[in-house]
Design a protein around this motif. Structure first.
Motif, PDB file in Angstrom:
ATOM      1  N   MET A 205     -11.910   7.967  -1.502  1.00 38.99           N
ATOM      2  CA  MET A 205     -10.637   7.623  -2.061  1.00 38.99           C
ATOM      3  C   MET A 205     -10.435   8.393  -3.369  1.00 38.99           C
TER       4      MET A 205
ATOM      5  N   HIS B  66      -8.979  -4.588  -7.204  1.00 41.83           N
ATOM      6  CA  HIS B  66      -8.469  -3.951  -5.980  1.00 41.83           C
ATOM      7  C   HIS B  66      -8.133  -2.501  -6.330  1.00 41.83           C
ATOM      8  N   PRO B  67      -9.131  -1.620  -6.363  1.00 45.60           N
ATOM      9  CA  PRO B  67      -8.956  -0.270  -6.912  1.00 45.60           C
ATOM     10  C   PRO B  67      -8.042   0.659  -6.117  1.00 45.60           C
ATOM     11  N   ASP B  68      -7.461   0.184  -5.014  1.00 42.84           N
ATOM     12  CA  ASP B  68      -6.475   0.981  -4.293  1.00 42.84           C
ATOM     13  C   ASP B  68      -5.056   0.492  -4.583  1.00 42.84           C
ATOM     14  N   ASP B  69      -4.930  -0.543  -5.418  1.00 45.92           N
ATOM     15  CA  ASP B  69      -3.627  -1.136  -5.716  1.00 45.92           C
ATOM     16  C   ASP B  69      -3.162  -0.750  -7.111  1.00 45.92           C
TER      17      ASP B  69
ATOM     18  N   TRP C 228      -7.927   9.165  -5.101  1.00 44.41           N
ATOM     19  CA  TRP C 228      -6.987   8.666  -6.100  1.00 44.41           C
ATOM     20  C   TRP C 228      -7.666   7.745  -7.105  1.00 44.41           C
ATOM     21  N   ARG C 229      -8.799   7.140  -6.728  1.00 44.79           N
ATOM     22  CA  ARG C 229      -9.486   6.235  -7.646  1.00 44.79           C
ATOM     23  C   ARG C 229      -9.989   6.954  -8.892  1.00 44.79           C
TER      24      ARG C 229
ATOM     25  N   GLY D 272       1.720   5.329  -0.535  1.00 48.39           N
ATOM     26  CA  GLY D 272       1.206   3.968  -0.491  1.00 48.39           C
ATOM     27  C   GLY D 272       2.143   3.049   0.256  1.00 48.39           C
TER      28      GLY D 272
ATOM     29  N   LEU E 110      -5.041   1.358 -12.142  1.00 48.97           N
ATOM     30  CA  LEU E 110      -5.411   0.691 -10.893  1.00 48.97           C
ATOM     31  C   LEU E 110      -5.867  -0.739 -11.171  1.00 48.97           C
TER      32      LEU E 110
ATOM     33  N   THR F 271      -0.383  -0.462  -2.287  1.00 51.31           N
ATOM     34  CA  THR F 271      -1.733  -0.054  -1.909  1.00 51.31           C
ATOM     35  C   THR F 271      -1.699   1.437  -1.592  1.00 51.31           C
ATOM     36  N   ILE F 272      -2.446   2.214  -2.338  1.00 48.59           N
ATOM     37  CA  ILE F 272      -2.458   3.669  -2.177  1.00 48.59           C
ATOM     38  C   ILE F 272      -3.184   4.034  -0.885  1.00 48.59           C
ATOM     39  N   SER F 273      -2.609   4.993  -0.157  1.00 49.80           N
ATOM     40  CA  SER F 273      -3.234   5.435   1.090  1.00 49.80           C
ATOM     41  C   SER F 273      -3.498   6.935   1.116  1.00 49.80           C
TER      42      SER F 273
END
Length: 155
Positions: A1, A17-20, A3-4, A54, A13, A43-45
């Motif tokens: 991931m 919830h490190p994808d949000d 983007w993290r 996201g 972030l 939520t990042i994808s």
């Protein structure tokens, strides 16, 4: 991931919830709509360069073009929360220099520059070329100058 660890999202972030991330979502700026922007958890994808993808994970309270579970694209603005952007805005963004707002410094638009030109100058001929125009900041109603990157230099 990837983007993290993306520097543009550092400190933005959700810690658990490190994808949000919270993103400014909208139906357009004040010249296009009377509806106000909202902050929504997304939520990042994916990420491609400086453009993130996201899924909106909360239901907007009053927007009509953004829905829960909708896939959106967004950019980090450098001044606060990331901003939802349209494909049209992404395509046109590189052709314009968006000067920071006179009040808050925000240097992005909610609408594609060509859409703003049509609304601000409805009588302008289709073949006319616009070098520079101003618009209201979509965040605070200050003034932003939008300048074509193809405009001839003035001395």
């Amino acid at each position: 991931m990837e983007w993290r660890t993306h520097p543009a999202l550092a400190g933005k972030l959700h810690p658990n919830h490190p994808d949000d991330i919270q993103v400014i979502i909208h139906d357009g700026g004040r010249r296009i709509t009377s509806l106000h922007p909202e902050l929504a958890w997304v939520t990042i994808s994916g990420v491609e360069g400086d453009i993130f993808t996201g899924r909106v994970i909360i239901s907007p309270t009053q927007l009509v073009t953004v829905r829960i579970n909708q896939s959106i694209r967004f950019i980090a603005t450098g001044t606060g929360h990331p901003l939802m952007v349209s494909e049209k805005y992404i395509k046109e963004r590189g052709s314009w220099h968006i000067h920071g707002c006179s009040k808050c410094g925000f240097a992005e638009l909610f609408d594609a520059p060509s859409d703003l030109v049509k609304v601000i100058f409805p009588a302008m001929p289709a073949d006319a070329v616009l070098d520079t125009f101003t618009s209201f900041c979509p965040l605070c109603d200050g003034v932003q100058a939008i300048e074509s990157r193809q405009a001839p230099e003035r001395h």
